[in-house]
Design an enzyme around this catalytic site. Sequence first.
Site, mmCIF file in Angstrom:
data_model
loop_
_atom_site.group_PDB
_atom_site.id
_atom_site.type_symbol
_atom_site.label_atom_id
_atom_site.label_comp_id
_atom_site.label_asym_id
_atom_site.label_seq_id
_atom_site.Cartn_x
_atom_site.Cartn_y
_atom_site.Cartn_z
ATOM 1 N N GLU A 40 -13.122 35.762 15.339
ATOM 2 C CA GLU A 40 -12.515 35.348 14.073
ATOM 3 C C GLU A 40 -12.436 33.817 13.977
ATOM 4 O O GLU A 40 -12.109 33.147 14.963
ATOM 5 C CB GLU A 40 -11.107 35.944 13.987
ATOM 6 C CG GLU A 40 -10.318 35.574 12.747
ATOM 7 C CD GLU A 40 -8.901 36.133 12.771
ATOM 8 O OE1 GLU A 40 -8.298 36.225 11.690
ATOM 9 O OE2 GLU A 40 -8.395 36.479 13.868
ATOM 10 N N LYS A 110 -10.566 38.771 4.565
ATOM 11 C CA LYS A 110 -9.476 39.434 5.272
ATOM 12 C C LYS A 110 -8.378 39.802 4.286
ATOM 13 O O LYS A 110 -7.889 38.956 3.532
ATOM 14 C CB LYS A 110 -8.928 38.502 6.353
ATOM 15 C CG LYS A 110 -7.864 39.104 7.251
ATOM 16 C CD LYS A 110 -7.460 38.101 8.331
ATOM 17 C CE LYS A 110 -6.439 38.671 9.292
ATOM 18 N NZ LYS A 110 -6.053 37.677 10.333
ATOM 19 N N CYS A 145 -9.510 41.108 12.344
ATOM 20 C CA CYS A 145 -8.310 41.048 13.186
ATOM 21 C C CYS A 145 -7.173 41.979 12.732
ATOM 22 O O CYS A 145 -7.200 43.169 12.971
ATOM 23 C CB CYS A 145 -7.836 39.600 13.280
ATOM 24 S SG CYS A 145 -6.739 39.263 14.683
#
Length: 265
Positions: A40, A110, A145
């Site tokens: 990430e 994200k 994540c």
Amino acid sequence: MKICAIPFDIAYADVENNLISVAHQLNQVEPDTDIAVLPELFTTAFIPDEKTVTEKAEPVDGHTVDTLRRWAQYFGFAIAGSFLATDGKGQYFNRAFFVEPMGDITFSDKRHLFPLSSENTVYTPGHALPPTIRFRGWNIKIVVCYDLRFPVWTRNQPDNLYDLLIVPSNWPISRVKPYKTLLSARAIENQIYTVGCNRTGVDKYGDYTTGMSSIFDNLGEDIKETRRNGHIYALLDLTNLKEGRERFPAYRSSDHFSIDLTPAR
């Protein structure tokens, strides 16, 4: 399909040095690899303050993405990960990418921003479901994540099955058990492979280790093989995956649903 996860220690807010480090890492990837996965925010690490975010964020036609395209073409494998992106209008995103050797690129922002840092106040959450990427006969999704904790975000549905979930991560060793358990759970419940590529090193949010990164099969077994240079490999078998689904077709019992993507208030 042969996949390689590349854990490495990301230099804080230093785009050029991180690009140099990754170029060195990619030169060591085995040449028959199909996909290389980076952690990430691979060019910056997580940046918590808005001033530095403003300085380091790039558009999708910027230096980082241009470099990724050239790498993918040169090495002949796809490259996945996430980077610090901007729309040029004051919004900043933790943006996943999947760059193919022919130059095609898919982005996905994200959705779930980590509330124990300032990510949820400095960055903008994604407002679209992760797209399905078709690559070398596989259906692939990529999330970032903290998205891993939300199973509805990655749920496989009978009319749109995908085979591989890629998760670039920045997950501290203090939460290694949840990280690996969630990667395994997403693999089992969706009858897919999952690949988690985590950074190494230390920052103000925690300690990281190469041992965090993992690759799970559809039965929840960690199938990674670690090479001497710290790269993690696995061979993924699409035929076995599909045969396993037909022997135990749990996916056919999945619930149909939609997700409300209206911004939370």
